[in-house]
Design an enzyme around this catalytic site. Structure first.
Site, PDB file in Angstrom:
ATOM      1  N   ALA A 237      25.216 -21.002 -43.681  1.00 46.55           N
ATOM      2  CA  ALA A 237      23.760 -21.050 -43.745  1.00 46.55           C
ATOM      3  C   ALA A 237      23.324 -22.384 -43.163  1.00 46.55           C
ATOM      4  O   ALA A 237      24.048 -23.380 -43.259  1.00 46.55           O
ATOM      5  CB  ALA A 237      23.271 -20.914 -45.183  1.00 46.55           C
ATOM      6  N   SER A 238      22.147 -22.415 -42.554  1.00 45.73           N
ATOM      7  CA  SER A 238      21.708 -23.628 -41.863  1.00 45.73           C
ATOM      8  C   SER A 238      21.239 -24.727 -42.800  1.00 45.73           C
ATOM      9  O   SER A 238      21.357 -25.910 -42.497  1.00 45.73           O
ATOM     10  CB  SER A 238      20.583 -23.289 -40.869  1.00 45.73           C
ATOM     11  OG  SER A 238      21.047 -22.414 -39.871  1.00 45.73           O
TER      12      SER A 238
END
Length: 295
Positions: free
Chosen positions: A91-92
């Site tokens: 996930a960023s």
């Protein structure tokens, strides 16, 4: 594990480069002792132990004692069989959840999953690096390995994804995407790897062409290419005066101060001084050449 289960583990060479224990011998530590546990990459070559977290080395192998190589089993030398799937989720930002990706990976039977919350802009992604390293270790032992990801964007975009695909292709590691435009399993010699490599080259050319086009458009409008100018006539005049005193570019730069822009109050770099003086000399040479009467 059964009483003789360790023999199934020791039927394979340990793929860990730091160990490299041959078939028939237990794993060893970096200090040359019999390890307390088999290395994960080794015991997971045994399908029945693929989901195990640890596998202890039995007392018969005398953990903690000086490691010595034992005779290879008769069946040794046969290339390990099997297919290992290693999962990766990303996930960023820390606020984003990994649950959807982790659930999808577990639903298709992936038991070894590396996950992290980090931007694709990061120059290094530790968990991805570990996943690829493990995949290479297993592949070097002759095991078929596939890196499984929820969607190709989790690995990266553009040149980053193409570069990673090239690393996996060179190591003989497959790719599998559970969803998205590239959904499916892809062999290292397959079309997806070829396409990603081609896209990598095309994107490099595209970026280069667009950059050159932008420079030409800017020049046509009288704009300066590069960062904001930090030089002016006063700085040039002083630089010429100091050069006449045979000072080095470094010494000249140290005596000048930028008077405008974001770098106001700082010294210009020697490279900036060199460029400014060179442009001045070239301009003067052009004027002198034009003023010289032709014979």
């Amino acid at each position: 594990m059964s009483d003789d289960g360790y023999l199934r583990v020791e039927a394979h060479d340990c793929p860990m480069t730091s160990c490299a224990a041959p078939a028939g011998s237990p794993c060893r530590t970096g200090k040359g002792k019999v390890a307390i546990q088999y290395h994960t990459a080794r015991f997971r070559l045994v399908p029945a132990l693929a989901k195990a977290l640890t596998v202890a080395i039995p007392a018969v192998r005398k953990p903690g004692t000086l490691w010595i190589e034992l005779p290879r089993p008769v069946a040794a030398g046969v290339e390990p069989a099997g297919h290992v799937r290693i999962g990766y989720a990303r996930a960023s930002t820390v606020r984003q959840s990994l649950d959807t990706q982790l659930d999808a990976l577990q639903a298709v039977g992936v038991t070894r999953i590396f996950s992290e919350k980090i931007s694709t802009r990061a120059t290094t992604r530790p968990e991805l690096d570990q996943a690829v390293a493990l995949a290479r270790e297993l592949r070097s032992a002759g095991v078929a390995v596939t890196l499984v990801v929820h969607e190709h964007k989790r690995l990266g975009r553009g040149l980053d994804l193409a570069a990673l695909a090239e690393q996996l292709r060179a190591a003989g590691i497959g790719l599998e995407f559970l969803t998205g435009e590239l959904q499916g399993s892809h062999d290292p010699s397959g079309v997806v790897f070829t396409v990603l490599a081609a896209l990598s080259g095309m994107e490099r050319e595209y970026i280069r062409d667009r950059t050159l086009e932008g420079h030409e458009s800017a020049r046509a409008r009288g704009k300066t290419i590069g960062g904001a100018a930090v030089t002016d006539d006063a700085m040039l005049s002083m630089a010429l005066h100091l050069r006449a005193q045979n000072l080095s570019l470094r010494d000249i730069a140290a005596r000048l101060v930028i008077t405008k822009g974001k770098k106001k109050g700082r010294h210009p770099s020697p490279a900036t001084i060199l460029r400014m003086l060179r442009e001045h000399d070239e301009a003067n040479a052009t004027v002198s050449s034009a003023a010289t009467p032709k014979g």
